[in-house]
Design an enzyme around this catalytic site. Sequence first.
Site, mmCIF file in Angstrom:
data_model
loop_
_atom_site.group_PDB
_atom_site.id
_atom_site.type_symbol
_atom_site.label_atom_id
_atom_site.label_comp_id
_atom_site.label_asym_id
_atom_site.label_seq_id
_atom_site.Cartn_x
_atom_site.Cartn_y
_atom_site.Cartn_z
ATOM 1 N N SER A 182 -53.428 0.496 -50.960
ATOM 2 C CA SER A 182 -52.567 1.594 -50.516
ATOM 3 C C SER A 182 -51.098 1.266 -50.782
ATOM 4 O O SER A 182 -50.718 0.100 -50.947
ATOM 5 C CB SER A 182 -52.769 1.838 -49.016
ATOM 6 N N HIS A 218 -63.521 -33.272 -66.505
ATOM 7 C CA HIS A 218 -62.257 -33.348 -65.768
ATOM 8 C C HIS A 218 -61.554 -34.620 -66.231
ATOM 9 O O HIS A 218 -62.192 -35.650 -66.444
ATOM 10 C CB HIS A 218 -62.530 -33.383 -64.267
#
Length: 357
Positions: A265, A121
Amino acid sequence: MVKSKTTVNKTKMYYDKDANARYLKDKTVAIIGCGSQGHAHALNLQESGVKVVVGLRRGSKTWEKAESVGLKVAETKDAAKMGDIIMMLVPDTAAPEIYKKDILPVARNDKQTVKSLVFAHGFNIHYKQIVPPKTIDVWMVAPKGPGHLVRSVYRQGFGVPALFAIHQNVSGKAKQLALAYGRAIGATRAGMLETTFKEETETDLFGEQAVLCGGVSKLVQTAFEVLTSAGYQSELAYFECMHELKLIVDLMYQGGLNAMRYSVSDTAEWGDYVSGPRVITKETRKAMKAILRDIQSGKFAREWIQEARGGFKKFKKIRARESQHKIEKVGAPLREMMRRSRVLASTEKNQFLPTLL
């Protein structure tokens, strides 16, 4: 839009074919720290044929654990002396003191070879909490996944993608070393992307704060609170706002937003389009930009460093408070129930396996 300039102009992914393992031949990698990333890097490197030594403080609770899985362990300064490549895999807030006490004397005084100081990092280099001598290579290999995933995916024959960056290239071989290191931990199986310490640090912090941790955590908690305060069952609110999140994220991970919308859906997809912008408003966008500005200016880093130097008082207080949120108390027994169900289902499946075969 807030812009962050980098010196990397081309987007290119590097794979096994681009990484030459010979650059690590006869080199020793000193892994400083043996936590989530440390143990994964050390074991993957060792199984790739690289000499590894783990650097820990004497009396560390992970010393025996590291030795029990076949890793060579030494005190941090001794490990750094042995290492041609010194990979810092300790917490950001702890790294500067460890570097100053155990790494800098070794890196500065070594005359025989150009050592590499490596990070997963860019925080301490970018915010100048660690300023290495100009006589060593400084580069980064940052897997885009937690250590347990880096390890488990490697064992399955695959890899976790990673970023790499070159800060100092004294030897002229820093890029080749970074790619070879990435190959040894499995990263080039999935792909490595070149970046800079600045770009990696700022995007990583922003992603954590705006989406992955801060944004998601607060979104889940707030949605849970809205449902329960409206009189809905806490358990039902947990399932809707916390449990099902993994199902949606998995779909996004596998195929992006379009694949997720295809799989849900039509009602859910329509709700996505019409209600998403009501949650993520112009004010939310402004807040995100303000977060990015604090990261780019160093404000966030300064405040976090100050918090660490003060003994993490505010941090610990918030952590304790958040651990007592109602969603945690409701979720614990539900997660245990689902864990038992998975164990039972697995047992039943195994009982039928011989018959099916």
